[in-house]
Design an enzyme around this catalytic site. Structure first.
Site, PDB file in Angstrom:
ATOM      1  N   LYS A 168       4.143  -9.660 -17.765  1.00  0.00           N
ATOM      2  CA  LYS A 168       4.182  -9.856 -16.318  1.00  0.00           C
ATOM      3  C   LYS A 168       3.042 -11.004 -15.854  1.00  0.00           C
ATOM      4  O   LYS A 168       3.562 -11.702 -15.352  1.00  0.00           O
ATOM      5  CB  LYS A 168       4.077  -8.709 -15.289  1.00  0.00           C
ATOM      6  CG  LYS A 168       4.132  -9.201 -14.000  1.00  0.00           C
ATOM      7  CD  LYS A 168       5.434  -9.510 -13.423  1.00  0.00           C
ATOM      8  CE  LYS A 168       5.731 -10.340 -12.002  1.00  0.00           C
ATOM      9  NZ  LYS A 168       6.929 -10.883 -11.847  1.00  0.00           N
ATOM     10  N   GLU A 214      15.042 -23.017 -13.007  1.00  0.00           N
ATOM     11  CA  GLU A 214      14.982 -21.465 -12.664  1.00  0.00           C
ATOM     12  C   GLU A 214      15.878 -20.844 -13.023  1.00  0.00           C
ATOM     13  O   GLU A 214      15.576 -19.732 -13.454  1.00  0.00           O
ATOM     14  CB  GLU A 214      14.533 -21.408 -11.160  1.00  0.00           C
ATOM     15  CG  GLU A 214      13.987 -20.149 -10.786  1.00  0.00           C
ATOM     16  CD  GLU A 214      12.826 -19.358 -11.497  1.00  0.00           C
ATOM     17  OE1 GLU A 214      12.189 -20.019 -12.164  1.00  0.00           O
ATOM     18  OE2 GLU A 214      13.034 -18.054 -11.249  1.00  0.00           O
ATOM     19  N   HIS A 220      23.146 -38.671 -21.228  1.00  0.00           N
ATOM     20  CA  HIS A 220      21.992 -39.038 -22.127  1.00  0.00           C
ATOM     21  C   HIS A 220      21.936 -38.172 -23.207  1.00  0.00           C
ATOM     22  O   HIS A 220      20.851 -38.052 -23.827  1.00  0.00           O
ATOM     23  CB  HIS A 220      20.556 -39.272 -21.326  1.00  0.00           C
ATOM     24  CG  HIS A 220      20.816 -40.286 -20.371  1.00  0.00           C
ATOM     25  ND1 HIS A 220      20.915 -41.801 -20.560  1.00  0.00           N
ATOM     26  CD2 HIS A 220      21.134 -40.114 -19.012  1.00  0.00           C
ATOM     27  CE1 HIS A 220      21.141 -42.307 -19.354  1.00  0.00           C
ATOM     28  NE2 HIS A 220      21.201 -41.468 -18.277  1.00  0.00           N
ATOM     29  N   TRP A 269      -3.082  -2.355  -1.429  1.00  0.00           N
ATOM     30  CA  TRP A 269      -2.633  -3.653  -1.900  1.00  0.00           C
ATOM     31  C   TRP A 269      -3.500  -4.407  -1.235  1.00  0.00           C
ATOM     32  O   TRP A 269      -2.868  -4.624   0.116  1.00  0.00           O
ATOM     33  CB  TRP A 269      -1.103  -3.688  -1.941  1.00  0.00           C
ATOM     34  CG  TRP A 269      -0.395  -5.192  -2.427  1.00  0.00           C
ATOM     35  CD1 TRP A 269      -0.249  -6.230  -1.552  1.00  0.00           C
ATOM     36  CD2 TRP A 269      -0.324  -5.574  -3.701  1.00  0.00           C
ATOM     37  NE1 TRP A 269       0.138  -7.163  -2.141  1.00  0.00           N
ATOM     38  CE2 TRP A 269      -0.032  -6.979  -3.561  1.00  0.00           C
ATOM     39  CE3 TRP A 269      -0.512  -5.293  -5.015  1.00  0.00           C
ATOM     40  CZ2 TRP A 269       0.318  -7.862  -4.602  1.00  0.00           C
ATOM     41  CZ3 TRP A 269      -0.109  -5.890  -6.017  1.00  0.00           C
ATOM     42  CH2 TRP A 269       0.299  -7.524  -5.914  1.00  0.00           C
ATOM     43  N   LYS A 275      15.774 -17.631 -15.683  1.00  0.00           N
ATOM     44  CA  LYS A 275      15.996 -15.976 -15.473  1.00  0.00           C
ATOM     45  C   LYS A 275      16.852 -15.666 -16.289  1.00  0.00           C
ATOM     46  O   LYS A 275      16.805 -14.509 -16.982  1.00  0.00           O
ATOM     47  CB  LYS A 275      16.502 -16.141 -14.071  1.00  0.00           C
ATOM     48  CG  LYS A 275      15.727 -16.325 -12.867  1.00  0.00           C
ATOM     49  CD  LYS A 275      14.852 -15.096 -12.462  1.00  0.00           C
ATOM     50  CE  LYS A 275      13.490 -15.135 -13.119  1.00  0.00           C
ATOM     51  NZ  LYS A 275      12.640 -16.176 -12.833  1.00  0.00           N
ATOM     52  N   CYS A 299       0.597  -1.271   0.174  1.00  0.00           N
ATOM     53  CA  CYS A 299      -0.214   0.020  -0.084  1.00  0.00           C
ATOM     54  C   CYS A 299       0.988   1.302  -0.019  1.00  0.00           C
ATOM     55  O   CYS A 299       2.083   1.063   0.384  1.00  0.00           O
ATOM     56  CB  CYS A 299      -0.975  -0.033   1.283  1.00  0.00           C
ATOM     57  SG  CYS A 299      -1.738  -1.635   1.384  1.00  0.00           S
ATOM     58  N   ASN A 306      -0.559   0.867   6.033  1.00  0.00           N
ATOM     59  CA  ASN A 306      -0.042  -0.227   5.195  1.00  0.00           C
ATOM     60  C   ASN A 306       0.833  -1.187   5.890  1.00  0.00           C
ATOM     61  O   ASN A 306       1.165  -0.874   7.045  1.00  0.00           O
ATOM     62  CB  ASN A 306       1.174   0.601   4.417  1.00  0.00           C
ATOM     63  CG  ASN A 306       2.130  -0.455   3.638  1.00  0.00           C
ATOM     64  OD1 ASN A 306       1.717  -1.703   3.233  1.00  0.00           O
ATOM     65  ND2 ASN A 306       3.202   0.087   3.468  1.00  0.00           N
ATOM     66  N   GLY A 307       0.482  -2.503   5.670  1.00  0.00           N
ATOM     67  CA  GLY A 307       0.963  -3.304   6.590  1.00  0.00           C
ATOM     68  C   GLY A 307      -0.368  -4.527   6.800  1.00  0.00           C
ATOM     69  O   GLY A 307      -1.193  -4.782   6.057  1.00  0.00           O
ATOM     70  N   ARG A 366       4.170   0.832  -6.809  1.00  0.00           N
ATOM     71  CA  ARG A 366       4.179  -0.091  -5.450  1.00  0.00           C
ATOM     72  C   ARG A 366       3.217  -1.245  -5.891  1.00  0.00           C
ATOM     73  O   ARG A 366       3.068  -2.246  -5.191  1.00  0.00           O
ATOM     74  CB  ARG A 366       4.041   0.587  -4.158  1.00  0.00           C
ATOM     75  CG  ARG A 366       5.038   1.466  -3.778  1.00  0.00           C
ATOM     76  CD  ARG A 366       4.541   2.374  -2.650  1.00  0.00           C
ATOM     77  NE  ARG A 366       4.123   1.790  -1.496  1.00  0.00           N
ATOM     78  CZ  ARG A 366       5.361   1.523  -0.653  1.00  0.00           C
ATOM     79  NH1 ARG A 366       6.497   1.785  -0.879  1.00  0.00           N
ATOM     80  NH2 ARG A 366       4.831   0.864   0.527  1.00  0.00           N
ATOM     81  N   GLU A 416      15.392 -15.096 -19.921  1.00  0.00           N
ATOM     82  CA  GLU A 416      14.301 -14.432 -20.110  1.00  0.00           C
ATOM     83  C   GLU A 416      14.840 -12.952 -20.152  1.00  0.00           C
ATOM     84  O   GLU A 416      14.009 -11.896 -20.506  1.00  0.00           O
ATOM     85  CB  GLU A 416      13.123 -14.500 -19.251  1.00  0.00           C
ATOM     86  CG  GLU A 416      13.303 -14.144 -17.768  1.00  0.00           C
ATOM     87  CD  GLU A 416      12.105 -14.318 -17.108  1.00  0.00           C
ATOM     88  OE1 GLU A 416      10.886 -14.110 -17.418  1.00  0.00           O
ATOM     89  OE2 GLU A 416      12.197 -14.796 -15.824  1.00  0.00           O
TER      90      GLU A 416
HETATM   91  C1  AGP Z   1       9.105 -15.933 -14.737  1.00  0.00           C
HETATM   92  O1  AGP Z   1      10.192 -15.063 -14.354  1.00  0.00           O
HETATM   93  C2  AGP Z   1       8.046 -15.505 -15.789  1.00  0.00           C
HETATM   94  N1  AGP Z   1       7.858 -14.182 -15.475  1.00  0.00           N
HETATM   95  C3  AGP Z   1       7.040 -16.427 -16.113  1.00  0.00           C
HETATM   96  O2  AGP Z   1       7.468 -17.738 -16.439  1.00  0.00           O
HETATM   97  C4  AGP Z   1       5.883 -16.570 -14.848  1.00  0.00           C
HETATM   98  O3  AGP Z   1       6.511 -17.271 -13.626  1.00  0.00           O
HETATM   99  C5  AGP Z   1       4.949 -17.269 -15.407  1.00  0.00           C
HETATM  100  O4  AGP Z   1       4.173 -16.704 -16.469  1.00  0.00           O
HETATM  101  C6  AGP Z   1       3.698 -17.731 -14.424  1.00  0.00           C
HETATM  102  O5  AGP Z   1       3.231 -16.571 -13.938  1.00  0.00           O
HETATM  103  P1  AGP Z   1       2.177 -16.666 -12.531  1.00  0.00           P
HETATM  104  O6  AGP Z   1       3.075 -17.163 -11.502  1.00  0.00           O
HETATM  105  O7  AGP Z   1       1.772 -15.045 -12.500  1.00  0.00           O
HETATM  106  O8  AGP Z   1       1.069 -17.548 -13.039  1.00  0.00           O
END
Ligand code: AGP
Length: 612
Positions: free
Chosen positions: A607, A485, A508, A76, A489, A2, A102-103, A27, A492
């Protein structure tokens, strides 16, 4: 999180409060509101709505607020849907006091029940509303600040609050406990804000309130005291940041800020989810009974991207602690596979945004087959949380960087806590083991901080490897998902082809890739598969692959195979994904910056993937 803005002075409060909210939009929020004191009517007048600040602005154009004392807020949501009633500010029964917060108030339910018994009328589902009714309860024949002092002494949790009252309209009160709050120092005017950006258009002179401090502002005076009323020394500073830098808390990118927020996110979660007086995990919005959980015969995790990698870690955690079969599915595959799930299946749907189309579709498919749905999500009121039977919020605060970092470790943390919770129900953990697990979990934030302090070394390794045309990430057992992961990272945000692989699979196929042009990140902490990882690293070394090892502090053996070692603190293998991922987040970040990529908004990505 928030956002709070407060103003007291001779100018019209509305434009200042609105502009401050606009500076805090980064935020993340779902509602916005404002209240000002109208002298001519001796009243508090509110405008608040779900939606963006521009929606509030349009309302204010039609129904402006006068007055030169006010507080405003971007919400938020953590308790109560994002709607008009739950938006801040909140008022007491007599509309004498207004508050923004906020909290998270952890003991709000107990306080609310008591206040209702005392005939206070609540209109929202928020935890915040208990604070304004508590202030009202104590605001009898004492000052506003004393009433606030008595009220906050009853609160457990985190709270930054702004308070005004029409009984004392020459005061603006701010309180800081667990959530940041800053005083802006003006000339014949003073300000409150959750973060510096909201102040920079009016003043660069600020006072960062410390924990458990209260500020009583009038237009020409600032008093700061401890919660017990003892005056504290004020130390104003002049901020040199511009607004854009300030929104990132001084970090160059949101992603770096969010990487650095991970210890605090985990610490907050452990404070919220582990009882103070005994080693028990509790979830306040789970809504799936212990009996229903006991009846579960198998678990399927559905998720995408980073959330999917958290789910893969979850398989190791849940099977190890709960002795229950766990399968993990990409949502986009699950939804088209006619999956074998039924009323005995618990579906754990993991999603930061709660709006990922494939995960929503997977959940709807599972519901048709009568499975129980548990959402692990970061956005309150998102579609997934509304369609699930139960929800565990990660409470990581808004994640602005497209590359998920703090949400990932928050998802992992929820899965550890959930596994302990389910193991308790299924009696697959003895008490001592459970206490040991909880105590180990509590040490993780400090270990994460240790890695974050080591960023310079990771940056140096990134400098030496940013030009490689492709990367391989290798891990075993619970750090196989960590390798996946780490690869995601890097690819992407730097656009370098990067593949995560189970190290045991090298022979393999992937070993054909190894030569001096290939960088290989090996996740090799001390563990029961350490020796196996060393064998893999030796195979890569003999083929001149460029090895970057993530190894446990004190590991000298690894140095015989590579000079590029990122040391991490030793931790129980089960919890190591909470540690091993941080160096890979930082490595990806540094390589992306070195390559001049758009770290926070990488090309082609959104996002939240709300379409298939
Ligand atoms: C991860 O860094 C990416 N932005 C992407 O793989 C993301 O994790 C995926 O689209 C899932 O999103 P969500 O957790 O909002 O469902």
């Amino acid at each position: 999180m928030c956002g709070i803005v407060g103003y007291i002075g001779d100018k019209l409060a509305q434009p200042i409060l609105l502009n401050g909210l606009k500076r805090l939009e980064y935020r993340g929020y779902d509602s916005a509101g404002m209240v000002t004191y109208l002298p001519v009517k001796n009243s508090l007048s509110i405008r608040k709505l779900p939606g963006k600040v521009r929606v509030l602005e349009a309302l204010l154009k039609k129904k402006p607020l006068s007055g030169n004392l006010g507080i405003s807020h971007t919400r938020w949501s953590t308790h109560g849907e994002p709607n008009q009633v739950n938006a801040h500010p909140h008022l007491d029964c007599k509309n004498e006091i207004a508050i923004v917060h906020n909290g998270i108030i952890e003991n709000y339910a107990v306080l609310k029940a008591q206040l209702i018994k005392e005939k206070h009328k609540f209109i929202s589902q928020t935890d915040t509303e208990v604070i304004v009714h508590l202030i009202e309860k104590f605001y009898k024949d004492c000052s506003l600040e004393n009433a606030v002092r008595q009220a906050i002494s009853k609160l457990e949790g985190s709270f930054a609050i702004g308070v005004i009252s029409r009984r004392e309209p020459d005061k603006l009160i701010g309180v800081r406990c667990g959530s940041p709050l800053i005083v802006g120092v003006g000339k014949d005017e003073n300000f409150l804000a959750s973060d510096v950006p909201a102040l920079l258009d009016a003043t660069k002179e600020v006072i960062f309130l410390e924990e458990n401090e209260m500020a009583v502002l009038s237009k020409d005076k600032i008093e700061i005291t401890s919660f017990s009323g003892v005056p504290v020394k004020m130390s104003p500073v002049t901020v040199s940041w511009d607004v854009s830098q300030a929104q990132k808390g001084g970090f160059t990118h949101f992603m770096l800020k969010e990487i650095n927020e991970q210890p605090a996110v985990l610490e907050n979660m452990l404070n919220q989810r582990i009882l103070k007086d005994r080693p028990e995990v509790f979830f306040d919005q789970l809504k799936i009974s212990r009996e229903e959980i006991f009846a579960v015969k198998n678990i399927t995790v559905v998720a995408c991207g980073t959330a999917y990698h958290a789910g893969l870690c979850g398989k190791y955690i849940l099977e190890e602690l709960c002795k229950i079969s766990v399968s993990v599915d990409l949502s986009s595959e699950f939804r088209y596979r006619n999956p074998l799930v039924d009323k005995d299946t618990l579906i754990i749907a993991i999603s930061q945004s709660g709006e990922t189309a494939d995960t929503l579709a997977a959940v709807r498919e599972a519901k048709k087959k009568e499975a129980k749905i548990l959402a692990v999500c970061n956005v309150l009121g998102s579609s997934l949380t509304r369609e699930a039977d139960g929800v565990i919020y990660t409470n990581a605060g808004p994640e602005i960087g497209v590359a998920s970092t703090k949400a990932y470790t928050a998802q992992l943390s929820v899965l550890y806590l959930l596994a302990i919770y389910i193991a308790d129900i299924r009696k697959t953990l003895d008490t001592n083991t459970k206490i040991g697990l909880i105590n180990t979990l509590k040490t993780i934030p400090r270990l994460q901080e240790k890695i974050l302090k080591n960023q310079k070394e990771i940056t140096a390794i990134a400098q030496r490897h940013h030009h490689f045309g492709s990367f391989l990430f290798l891990g075993r057992h619970i750090n196989f998902p960590s390798a996946l992961e780490g690869a995601l990272k890097l690819k992407e945000i730097s656009y370098i082809p990067a593949e995560g692989y189970a190290a045991g699979e090298m022979k393999h196929g992937p070993i054909a890739l190894i030569d001096e042009y290939r960088a290989v990140v090996c996740v090799a902490p001390h563990s029961k598969v350490y020796e196996k990882m060393i064998s893999n690293i030796q195979e890569i070394h003999s083929r001149r692959g460029k090895i970057i090892a993530i190894a446990s502090e004190g590991d000298e053996k690894i140095k015989e195979l590579t000079r590029e070692v990122i040391y991490i603190p030793q931790v129980d293998e089960l919890f190591s994904p909470l540690i091993t991922v941080l160096p890979m987040q930082l490595l990806a970040y540094d390589i992306s910056v070195k390559r001049g990529c758009d770290v926070d908004q990488p090309r082609n990505l959104a996002k939240s993937v709300t379409v298939e």
